[in-house]
Design an enzyme around this catalytic site. Structure first.
Site, PDB file in Angstrom:
ATOM      1  CE  LYS A  13      17.481  38.817  -8.311  1.00  0.00           C
ATOM      2  NZ  LYS A  13      17.309  40.193  -7.895  1.00  0.00           N
ATOM      3  CG  ASP A 146      17.014  37.598  -4.273  1.00  0.00           C
ATOM      4  OD1 ASP A 146      15.890  38.012  -3.952  1.00  0.00           O
ATOM      5  OD2 ASP A 146      17.937  38.326  -4.673  1.00  0.00           O
TER       6      ASP A 146
HETATM    7  O1  C5P Z   1      18.433  37.403   2.537  1.00  0.00           O
HETATM    8  P1  C5P Z   1      19.624  38.135   2.063  1.00  0.00           P
HETATM    9  O2  C5P Z   1      20.897  37.676   2.740  1.00  0.00           O
HETATM   10  O3  C5P Z   1      19.776  38.143   0.580  1.00  0.00           O
HETATM   11  O4  C5P Z   1      19.420  39.642   2.469  1.00  0.00           O
HETATM   12  C1  C5P Z   1      20.463  40.598   2.540  1.00  0.00           C
HETATM   13  C2  C5P Z   1      20.001  41.769   3.373  1.00  0.00           C
HETATM   14  O5  C5P Z   1      18.969  42.473   2.694  1.00  0.00           O
HETATM   15  C3  C5P Z   1      19.401  41.377   4.699  1.00  0.00           C
HETATM   16  O6  C5P Z   1      20.383  41.293   5.689  1.00  0.00           O
HETATM   17  C4  C5P Z   1      18.422  42.491   4.979  1.00  0.00           C
HETATM   18  O7  C5P Z   1      19.117  43.595   5.523  1.00  0.00           O
HETATM   19  C5  C5P Z   1      17.961  42.913   3.603  1.00  0.00           C
HETATM   20  N1  C5P Z   1      16.667  42.314   3.233  1.00  0.00           N
HETATM   21  C6  C5P Z   1      15.499  42.788   3.811  1.00  0.00           C
HETATM   22  N2  C5P Z   1      14.295  42.228   3.462  1.00  0.00           N
HETATM   23  C7  C5P Z   1      14.215  41.239   2.538  1.00  0.00           C
HETATM   24  C8  C5P Z   1      15.386  40.755   1.921  1.00  0.00           C
HETATM   25  C9  C5P Z   1      16.606  41.321   2.287  1.00  0.00           C
HETATM   26  O8  C5P Z   1      15.531  43.688   4.652  1.00  0.00           O
HETATM   27  N3  C5P Z   1      13.030  40.728   2.210  1.00  0.00           N
END
Ligand code: C5P
Length: 315
Positions: A13, A146
């Site tokens: 994406k 995501d």
């Molecule tokens: O959810 P995911 O593991 O992909 O997110 C990785 C990191 O990105 C999280 O640990 C967080 O620090 C940050 N993040 C965030 N807000 C979001 C998505 C991700 O702060 N909406």
């Protein structure tokens, strides 16, 4: 086990817009993003096992892939997705998941999330566990921000932490195509670090977002290019000036819409047709060395048809 494997393609994406708002009590950030699949795929071959969840993944030749050790099965997002689905559905068997990667690792194009998302969809078909797409999206949201968007698999607006998904109904004129040049410098930008360095107050672009969504719905590339926005771009370019240079090279090659995808490190350029995109790609390649990985692929607002061969399943 004599059931035929299910083979699915998991598209990458790009985020046409990514507005990051305040930090929440749970440590994540509220955001709003237009996410579209592109025709760059990992291919997953899923087959039944007696009980084990096994993952095998080929990454050689990919940015971030060469010589990289795969995470232990229990840490791998696709394996975790399989375990979660098995628990949620009360299924007793297992699965072998073979992932042939084409999406750069850790590049802001959702490669790991796509694998987890399409493991959920593919195993739901293979195991005949019968969960709805909404239920699979909910499971996906427990694994990564995501993943719900990627389980849905078509153009969406994602909000909240990433778990609130609204489909963007794309009614493009017949024959309308958008093409995209995606680039990757071969290094990772750690997502958590980018969000930690992000300071709010930089962006709130209500009108730009509405215009960008409208352009995506109608397939109008010019206003879509004008509406490209990513709150994380400035902090990422500040820390990794090379990415800003790649963006400048894409612009000098004639691209009118250039943006960092997600938290990077991939930078992309939109183009009105394949020839224009290929011309941009070859000009950028001339100015850089072999270190810059590039691909020219089509944007897929309606996602990907997965029923293409006798072994491939409609999931
Ligand atoms: O959810 P995911 O593991 O992909 O997110 C990785 C990191 O990105 C999280 O640990 C967080 O620090 C940050 N993040 C965030 N807000 C979001 C998505 C991700 O702060 N909406």
């Amino acid at each position: 086990m004599n059931t035929a494997p299910v083979i699915v393609r998991a598209p990458a994406k790009v985020n046409l817009t990514l507005e990051v708002f305040g930090k929440r009590a749970d440590g994540y950030h509220d955001l709003r993003s237009l996410v579209v699949p592109i025709a760059l795929y990992d291919t997953l071959t899923l087959s039944k096992t007696g009980g084990d969840i096994e993952v095998e993944c080929t990454t050689s030749g990919l940015p971030g892939g060469n010589g990289r050790m795969l995470p232990a099965a229990s840490d791998n997002l696709a394996a975790r997705a399989a375990v979660l689905l098995r628990e949620a559905a009360g299924y007793r068997g297992g699965a072998r998941i073979v992932i042939n990667k084409e999406i750069p690792l850790g590049g802001g194009m959702g490669g790991g999330s796509a694998d987890a998302a399409w493991t959920l969809r593919g195993l739901n078909a293979l195991w005949r566990t019968g969960l709805t797409v909404d239920q699979l999206m909910e499971l996906g949201s427990r694994l990564g921000s995501d993943i719900p968007a990627m389980v849905y698999g078509k153009a969406v607006c994602m909000e909240g932490r990433g778990e609130r998904i609204t489909p963007v109904a794309c009614r493009w004129p017949p024959g309308m195509e958008w093409w995209i040049v995606v680039t990757n410098p071969g290094f990772n930008v750690p997502t958590g670090d980018v969000y930690r360095r992000f300071r709010t107050g930089l962006t709130s672009c209500g009108e730009i977002f509405i215009n960008a969504r409208f352009a995506l719905e109608r397939g109008e590339l010019k206003p879509a290019c004008a509406g490209l926005v990513n709150s994380l771009e400035a902090p990422v370019f500040e820390k990794y000036p090379l990415l800003g240079m790649i963006a400048e090279r894409l612009k000098s090659a004639g691209a009118s819409g250039v943006l960092l995808s997600g938290s990077g490190a991939s930078v992309f350029a939109l183009a009105a047709n394949r020839d224009e995109a290929l011309a941009i790609e070859s000009q950028v390649k001339r100015g850089t060395g072999a270190w810059l990985w590039t691909r020219t692929v089509q944007v897929l607002p309606d996602g990907v048809m997965v029923a293409h061969g006798p072994l491939e399943a409609r999931v």
